[in-house]
Design a protein around this motif. Structure first.
Motif, PDB file in Angstrom:
ATOM      1  N   ILE A   2       1.038  -0.974   0.295  1.00 43.29           N
ATOM      2  CA  ILE A   2      -0.004   0.035   0.230  1.00 43.29           C
ATOM      3  C   ILE A   2       0.533   1.529   0.179  1.00 43.29           C
ATOM      4  O   ILE A   2       0.651   2.360  -1.122  1.00 43.29           O
ATOM      5  CB  ILE A   2      -0.805  -0.271   0.868  1.00 43.29           C
ATOM      6  CG1 ILE A   2      -2.264  -0.890   0.868  1.00 43.29           C
ATOM      7  CG2 ILE A   2      -1.265   1.128   0.617  1.00 43.29           C
ATOM      8  CD1 ILE A   2      -2.318  -1.783   2.041  1.00 43.29           C
ATOM      9  N   THR A   3       2.253   1.280   1.276  1.00 39.94           N
ATOM     10  CA  THR A   3       3.202   2.299   0.566  1.00 39.94           C
ATOM     11  C   THR A   3       3.414   2.917  -0.283  1.00 39.94           C
ATOM     12  O   THR A   3       3.733   3.740  -1.357  1.00 39.94           O
ATOM     13  CB  THR A   3       4.229   2.512   1.683  1.00 39.94           C
ATOM     14  OG1 THR A   3       3.605   1.487   2.904  1.00 39.94           O
ATOM     15  CG2 THR A   3       4.806   3.252   2.156  1.00 39.94           C
ATOM     16  N   ALA A   4       3.575   1.435  -1.106  1.00 42.12           N
ATOM     17  CA  ALA A   4       4.225   1.495  -2.818  1.00 42.12           C
ATOM     18  C   ALA A   4       3.276   2.274  -3.413  1.00 42.12           C
ATOM     19  O   ALA A   4       3.175   2.586  -4.159  1.00 42.12           O
ATOM     20  CB  ALA A   4       4.874   0.298  -2.938  1.00 42.12           C
ATOM     21  N   ALA A   5       1.773   1.524  -3.717  1.00 40.16           N
ATOM     22  CA  ALA A   5       0.911   2.132  -4.264  1.00 40.16           C
ATOM     23  C   ALA A   5       0.641   4.258  -4.196  1.00 40.16           C
ATOM     24  O   ALA A   5       0.876   4.134  -5.292  1.00 40.16           O
ATOM     25  CB  ALA A   5      -0.185   1.640  -4.175  1.00 40.16           C
ATOM     26  N   THR A  45      -8.715  -2.571   3.002  1.00 43.45           N
ATOM     27  CA  THR A  45      -9.839  -2.660   3.759  1.00 43.45           C
ATOM     28  C   THR A  45     -10.015  -3.812   4.154  1.00 43.45           C
ATOM     29  O   THR A  45      -9.804  -4.572   4.946  1.00 43.45           O
ATOM     30  CB  THR A  45     -11.538  -2.708   2.911  1.00 43.45           C
ATOM     31  OG1 THR A  45     -11.633  -0.942   2.491  1.00 43.45           O
ATOM     32  CG2 THR A  45     -12.461  -2.986   2.688  1.00 43.45           C
ATOM     33  N   ALA A  46      -8.708  -4.526   2.630  1.00 39.60           N
ATOM     34  CA  ALA A  46      -8.497  -6.043   3.104  1.00 39.60           C
ATOM     35  C   ALA A  46      -7.909  -6.566   3.919  1.00 39.60           C
ATOM     36  O   ALA A  46      -8.514  -7.629   5.229  1.00 39.60           O
ATOM     37  CB  ALA A  46      -8.204  -6.687   1.912  1.00 39.60           C
ATOM     38  N   ALA A  53      -7.603 -15.387   4.541  1.00 37.14           N
ATOM     39  CA  ALA A  53      -6.496 -14.646   3.656  1.00 37.14           C
ATOM     40  C   ALA A  53      -6.490 -14.512   2.758  1.00 37.14           C
ATOM     41  O   ALA A  53      -5.096 -14.287   2.185  1.00 37.14           O
ATOM     42  CB  ALA A  53      -5.068 -15.890   4.284  1.00 37.14           C
ATOM     43  N   GLN A  54      -7.277 -15.685   2.150  1.00 38.25           N
ATOM     44  CA  GLN A  54      -7.073 -15.178   0.614  1.00 38.25           C
ATOM     45  C   GLN A  54      -7.691 -13.797  -0.274  1.00 38.25           C
ATOM     46  O   GLN A  54      -7.406 -13.717  -0.965  1.00 38.25           O
ATOM     47  CB  GLN A  54      -8.136 -16.659  -0.324  1.00 38.25           C
ATOM     48  CG  GLN A  54      -7.935 -16.736  -1.816  1.00 38.25           C
ATOM     49  CD  GLN A  54      -6.624 -16.945  -2.601  1.00 38.25           C
ATOM     50  OE1 GLN A  54      -5.948 -18.259  -1.929  1.00 38.25           O
ATOM     51  NE2 GLN A  54      -6.403 -16.116  -3.381  1.00 38.25           N
ATOM     52  N   GLN A  55      -8.454 -13.341   0.741  1.00 39.27           N
ATOM     53  CA  GLN A  55      -9.096 -12.160   0.343  1.00 39.27           C
ATOM     54  C   GLN A  55      -8.271 -10.902   0.219  1.00 39.27           C
ATOM     55  O   GLN A  55      -7.314 -10.258  -0.224  1.00 39.27           O
ATOM     56  CB  GLN A  55     -10.202 -11.931   1.469  1.00 39.27           C
ATOM     57  CG  GLN A  55     -11.467 -12.403   1.054  1.00 39.27           C
ATOM     58  CD  GLN A  55     -12.924 -11.938   2.500  1.00 39.27           C
ATOM     59  OE1 GLN A  55     -12.026 -12.035   2.960  1.00 39.27           O
ATOM     60  NE2 GLN A  55     -13.564 -11.853   1.767  1.00 39.27           N
ATOM     61  N   VAL A  56      -7.301 -10.992   1.449  1.00 40.83           N
ATOM     62  CA  VAL A  56      -5.352 -10.266   1.748  1.00 40.83           C
ATOM     63  C   VAL A  56      -5.146 -10.521   0.750  1.00 40.83           C
ATOM     64  O   VAL A  56      -4.988  -9.396  -0.559  1.00 40.83           O
ATOM     65  CB  VAL A  56      -5.121 -10.319   3.201  1.00 40.83           C
ATOM     66  CG1 VAL A  56      -4.318  -9.795   2.841  1.00 40.83           C
ATOM     67  CG2 VAL A  56      -6.090  -9.982   4.131  1.00 40.83           C
ATOM     68  N   THR A  57      -5.125 -11.915   0.152  1.00 39.70           N
ATOM     69  CA  THR A  57      -3.527 -12.267  -1.183  1.00 39.70           C
ATOM     70  C   THR A  57      -4.528 -11.462  -2.555  1.00 39.70           C
ATOM     71  O   THR A  57      -3.440 -11.267  -3.494  1.00 39.70           O
ATOM     72  CB  THR A  57      -3.576 -13.505  -1.399  1.00 39.70           C
ATOM     73  OG1 THR A  57      -3.334 -14.218   0.123  1.00 39.70           O
ATOM     74  CG2 THR A  57      -2.920 -13.913  -2.023  1.00 39.70           C
ATOM     75  N   ASP A  58      -5.148 -11.890  -2.599  1.00 33.81           N
ATOM     76  CA  ASP A  58      -6.197 -11.673  -3.449  1.00 33.81           C
ATOM     77  C   ASP A  58      -6.204  -9.525  -3.655  1.00 33.81           C
ATOM     78  O   ASP A  58      -5.651  -9.321  -4.882  1.00 33.81           O
ATOM     79  CB  ASP A  58      -8.029 -11.546  -3.783  1.00 33.81           C
ATOM     80  CG  ASP A  58      -7.522 -13.259  -4.160  1.00 33.81           C
ATOM     81  OD1 ASP A  58      -7.171 -13.524  -3.942  1.00 33.81           O
ATOM     82  OD2 ASP A  58      -9.164 -14.047  -4.008  1.00 33.81           O
ATOM     83  N   ALA A  59      -6.635  -9.141  -2.585  1.00 33.50           N
ATOM     84  CA  ALA A  59      -6.383  -7.587  -3.160  1.00 33.50           C
ATOM     85  C   ALA A  59      -4.870  -7.268  -3.421  1.00 33.50           C
ATOM     86  O   ALA A  59      -4.604  -6.361  -3.678  1.00 33.50           O
ATOM     87  CB  ALA A  59      -6.787  -6.941  -1.171  1.00 33.50           C
TER      88      ALA A  59
END
Length: 80
Positions: A2-5, A45-46, A53-59
């Motif tokens: 997120i910081t890199a984005a 949000t994720a 964990a899959q939701q975090v990975t996907d996001a």
């Protein structure tokens, strides 16, 4: 990620075609910027509300892809 984005969009100007952006600056279209902002929002949000964990990975994967697209779309302005 997120910081890199957020760092990827620092100092980048929103423009329709770059003609209003100095040649020393980078620009992207509003649509490209919006896609990255949406991916950042989704990842944020994720990070706090995901139930798997899959939701975090996907996001995170979507965010990484959005950063690549954004970085590729950056162009030099054409204003002298």
């Amino acid at each position: 990620a997120i910081t890199a984005a957020n760092a990827a969009k620092a100092s980048v100007v929103i423009s329709a075609d770059g003609t209003d952006v100095p040649a020393t600056s980078k620009w992207v279209t509003q649509a490209v910027n919006d896609a990255l902002v949406n991916a950042i929002t989704t990842a944020t949000t994720a990070k706090t509300a995901a139930t798997t964990a899959q939701q975090v990975t996907d996001a995170a994967a979507a965010l990484d892809a959005a950063v690549v697209t954004y970085s590729t779309a950056k162009a030099d302005g054409t204003q002298p």
